[in-house]
Scaffold this active site. Structure first.
Site, PDB file in Angstrom:
ATOM      1  N   PRO A 199       0.862  -1.361  -0.156  1.00 53.26           N
ATOM      2  CA  PRO A 199       0.007   0.064  -0.011  1.00 53.26           C
ATOM      3  C   PRO A 199       0.968   1.147   0.119  1.00 53.26           C
ATOM      4  CG  PRO A 199      -0.817  -1.395   1.554  1.00 53.26           C
ATOM      5  CD  PRO A 199       0.705  -2.004   1.145  1.00 53.26           C
ATOM      6  N   LYS A 200       0.456   2.334  -0.724  1.00 56.58           N
ATOM      7  CA  LYS A 200       1.047   3.597  -0.653  1.00 56.58           C
ATOM      8  C   LYS A 200       0.369   4.370   0.415  1.00 56.58           C
ATOM      9  CE  LYS A 200       3.114   7.514  -1.465  1.00 56.58           C
ATOM     10  NZ  LYS A 200       3.121   7.959  -0.251  1.00 56.58           N
ATOM     11  N   TRP A 201       0.924   4.476   1.659  1.00 51.97           N
ATOM     12  CA  TRP A 201       0.398   5.022   2.790  1.00 51.97           C
ATOM     13  C   TRP A 201       0.552   6.776   2.610  1.00 51.97           C
ATOM     14  CZ3 TRP A 201      -2.060   1.655   5.709  1.00 51.97           C
ATOM     15  CH2 TRP A 201      -1.467   0.325   5.596  1.00 51.97           C
TER      16      TRP A 201
END
Length: 169
Positions: free
Chosen positions: A19-21
């Protein structure tokens, strides 16, 4: 490596997905504890709860790459809470750490026991990171980032996680 926007999920052999937080990218080290942004800005004084967990739960000589995030009470990422930490005094940062605690999502291990691992494969570094994170008692501000090689799982993340503020995969 910086994320970039695409209109479809790439697939292929040996791809890994994370995931790209929506947070502050930070490199953190222990012994002494220091955290810096991509631009070299000191973060350890702004996020004392994360700095304390690094000091108390990990051995010296560790260098990590990750993202500082804040979960709001409604279960969404709260980038505004991170912005409130910018430019505050150490005292105010400690107050905000109690009222708006943040987490450090760790996705790479750059050094262990004072030795660089940057020449090693991501697979090797990830295995070492997983072993290291087993030392961290939960709950903790230190969290191992999610990773999968399964494109179906990644596609589910891609579709569902923007609802909680995750920027992408």
């Amino acid at each position: 490596m910086l994320a970039r926007t695409v209109d479809h999920l790439p697939t292929g052999e040996r791809l890994l997905y994370e995931p790209k937080w929506d947070g502050f990218r930070a490199v953190a080290g222990t012994g002494p504890v220091e955290m810096y942004s991509r631009n070299g800005r000191r973060l350890h004084t702004r996020f004392p709860e994360v700095a304390e967990a690094l000091r108390e739960q990990l051995p010296t000589g560790v260098v990590l790459d990750g993202e500082i995030i804040r979960w709001s009470d409604d279960g969404r990422l709260d980038f505004g809470a991170l912005l409130r930490r910018n430019g505050v005094s150490s005292r105010r940062a400690r107050q905000l750490a109690r009222s708006e605690p943040c987490h450090y999502v760790v996705f790479d291990l750059l050094a262990l026991a004072g030795r660089s691992l940057t020449h090693r494969s991501l697979e090797h570094r990830r295995a070492e990171l997983e072993r290291l994170m087993e030392l961290v008692a939960q709950p903790s501000p230190l969290t191992l980032g999610w990773q999968t090689g399964n494109p179906d799982v990644a596609l589910q993340w891609w579709r569902e996680m923007p609802a909680v503020g995750v920027e992408g995969v």
